[in-house]
Design an enzyme around this catalytic site. Structure first.
Site, PDB file in Angstrom:
ATOM      1  N   LYS A 106      44.592  46.493  39.392  1.00  0.00           N
ATOM      2  CA  LYS A 106      46.034  46.531  39.606  1.00  0.00           C
ATOM      3  C   LYS A 106      46.732  46.533  38.246  1.00  0.00           C
ATOM      4  O   LYS A 106      46.295  45.839  37.312  1.00  0.00           O
ATOM      5  CB  LYS A 106      46.433  45.310  40.439  1.00  0.00           C
ATOM      6  CG  LYS A 106      47.889  45.255  40.883  1.00  0.00           C
ATOM      7  CD  LYS A 106      48.079  44.020  41.749  1.00  0.00           C
ATOM      8  CE  LYS A 106      49.509  43.852  42.234  1.00  0.00           C
ATOM      9  NZ  LYS A 106      49.655  42.651  43.093  1.00  0.00           N
ATOM     10  N   SER A 187      51.698  43.408  47.357  1.00  0.00           N
ATOM     11  CA  SER A 187      52.028  44.297  46.257  1.00  0.00           C
ATOM     12  C   SER A 187      50.832  45.031  45.667  1.00  0.00           C
ATOM     13  O   SER A 187      51.004  45.928  44.838  1.00  0.00           O
ATOM     14  CB  SER A 187      52.728  43.509  45.143  1.00  0.00           C
ATOM     15  OG  SER A 187      51.866  42.532  44.571  1.00  0.00           O
ATOM     16  N   SER A 211      49.879  39.381  48.842  1.00  0.00           N
ATOM     17  CA  SER A 211      49.736  40.639  48.113  1.00  0.00           C
ATOM     18  C   SER A 211      48.313  41.157  48.001  1.00  0.00           C
ATOM     19  O   SER A 211      48.110  42.276  47.563  1.00  0.00           O
ATOM     20  CB  SER A 211      50.347  40.501  46.714  1.00  0.00           C
ATOM     21  OG  SER A 211      51.746  40.431  46.801  1.00  0.00           O
TER      22      SER A 211
END
Length: 528
Positions: A106, A187, A211
């Site tokens: 990420k 996210s 997330s």
């Protein structure tokens, strides 16, 4: 897809794919749904190499990612790293289960290499971290190949209450590979979409509240949110010192276990990891028992997480029935006290900690960036509103900037309320009352349609109790609703990752519920 995004990615793909091979080129490799263990066996036997594996993923990314927008940047050194790991394997063997395995990160996880770390924001465009995050150093030591950086909900979805999960100014809108008009949740949106689409073997996400587990549930993945302190946060763009953690995202429980073992470790720069000493397992694969559900006491959470999504509820009820058939002792219901009563306190804590954390992070980890504080980020967004805020604003940033230091009474009161209601009077109480090994709940509803006008449309979710308490949870595919994945979450006591992996693995092996995505333009509404 804008030309500003196509050209850099296409250029990197061209450079990587035309790099001269060393030795005879292996036959083209099929990586769809490939597992860590399967790929290790192929490399150990000489049927393939890490270089061939990386190239196969690069080819697949070039073919599929334009419709997903899941990857922000590819590592220009990925093939050369793979070459070195192939030589090392030939000379002395593999370091461990991740040797030569491509891993996606990420883009809020710092890497001290030629890749940027931006949290999806143009305010950090061009930022090259001065060194690796602790977990990245651990991955490199384990022999993983860092394949690239994944798109995400910008700033890990803490900028606005009207955001669209998976949208960032740097990468645009990530799409769900099961239905391209559906949200991947967030996210860790890009990590989820990419791993679900087999654009990497496994990926690393981060979670403050939902997330990891929400995007994993929405894209048919296994996602593990560890106990806060099991995995270091140093070098990760922060939201919350009390809730943030990184964790594995994978297509199988075994792959998640392999990745988790490489991520853990005591980091002197992240004091909560000191508590993990003696609690982390060197090899989480030893917990993978197909009979792990037999005799386990599992509590079923219904109040507050059940009833808002009938399709998800049907999948959940079938999952509970299957666990009972597999020998689990089911306590139904085993509702979590005070669920929903500390949401306002949680937000208060996050806003205070966001300001303190970001102001401390940026000077050290983004020394060359245009911004040095939350106030600078707010000003940058205002000055570049057309690019940064075309769909939603930054009202949460503004509220966070108005907060005082972490010595404020309001912060201390909110934090005490969160810990008391989520831990002692919440999860601890229900675990003790029913003598449970774990709780189960629907991870969330099927993915909603992307809506850049009004933002996300969550139907239901169960991430908050474990997130606020700092306790572990894992989601595993439980079934499909109209062709969209629905996840089942196991929630555990602190440091019980081994138990959760055992239960999730047993459920996974019993149901084999995951189905690869078909990249449909929209959901299949012809049946359930």
């Amino acid at each position: 897809m804008s030309r500003s995004r196509i050209l850099p990615l296409a250029l990197v793909l061209s450079v990587l794919s035309t790099s001269p091979a060393r030795g005879a080129a292996p036959a083209p490799l099929e990586v769809e749904e490939a597992t860590v263990a399967g790929l290790q066996e192929s490399m150990a036997s000489g049927r393939t190499t890490s270089r061939a594996l990386v190239q196969a993923y690069l080819d697949r990314i070039a073919r599929l990612d334009p419709s997903l927008r899941s990857i922000l940047e590819l590592n220009p050194d990925a093939l050369s790293i793979a070459d070195g790991l192939d030589r090392e394997r030939g000379e002395g063997g593999a370091r461990g289960p991740l040797h030569g395995i491509p891993v996606l990160l990420k883009d809020n996880v710092s890497t001290g290499d030629r890749m940027e770390t931006t949290a999806g924001s143009l305010a950090l465009s061009g930022n090259h971290a001065p060194r690796d995050a602790f977990l990245v150093a651990r991955l490199r030591a384990a022999g993983a190949v860092l394949l690239g950086k994944a798109n995400l909900s910008e700033w890990a979805n803490i900028r606005s209450t009207h955001s669209s999960s998976g949208w960032s100014a740097r990468g645009g809108q990530t799409r769900n590979p099961y239905a391209l008009d559906r949200s991947p949740c967030g996210s860790s949106s890009g990590t989820a979409a990419a791993v679900a689409a087999s654009l990497a073997t496994v990926g690393v996400g981060t979670e403050t509240d939902g997330s990891i587990v929400c995007p994993s549930g929405a894209t048919g993945l296994v996602g593990l949110k560890p106990t806060v302190g099991l995995v270091s946060r140093s070098g990760i763009v922060p939201i919350s010192a009390t809730q943030d953690t990184a964790g594995p995202m994978a297509r199988t429980v075994a792959d998640a276990a392999a990745l988790l073992g490489a991520l853990t470790g005591v980091d002197p720069e992240d004091p909560p990891t000191q508590r993990s000493a003696g609690k982390a397992a060197p090899d989480y694969a030893r917990f993978l028992d197909p009979e792990g559900l037999r005799g386990a006491r599992i509590g079923v959470v219904r109040k507050g997480v059940y009833g808002a999504s009938p399709p998800a509820d049907r999948v959940f009820d079938a999952a509970v029935a299957e666990m009972r058939r597999r020998g689990a002792v089911i306590v139904d219901p085993a509702d979590i006290p005070h669920l929903g009563e500390y949401d306002d306190a949680e937000l208060e804590v996050l806003l205070y900690e966001l300001k303190a954390g970001l102001d401390a992070f940026l000077p050290g980890w983004a020394p060359g960036a245009k911004v040095r504080s939350l106030a600078d980020v707010i000003a940058f967004d205002e000055a570049h509103a057309a690019e940064e805020m075309p769909f939603f604003g930054q009202e949460l940033f503004v509220k966070a900037q108005a907060k005082g230091p972490l010595t404020d009474a309001a912060y201390r009161k909110a934090l005490e309320r969160c810990r008391r209601l989520a831990r002692r009077e919440g999860l601890d109480a229900v675990f003790a009352r029913h003598r449970l090994d774990a709780l189960v709940a629907p991870t969330g509803g099927p993915a909603w349609t992307i809506d850049l006008v009004t933002g996300d449309h969550f139907a239901q979710g169960s991430s908050t109790p474990a997130a606020v308490a700092g306790y572990p949870s894992i989601t595993v595919p439980a079934g499909l609703a109209f062709g969209l994945p629905v996840g089942l979450s196991f929630i555990g006591k602190p440091w019980s990752e081994g138990t959760l992996l055992k239960l999730a693995y047993s459920f996974e092996q019993a149901t084999r519920a995951r189905r690869p995505p078909a990249f449909l333009p929209t959901a299949d509404l012809s049946g359930r």
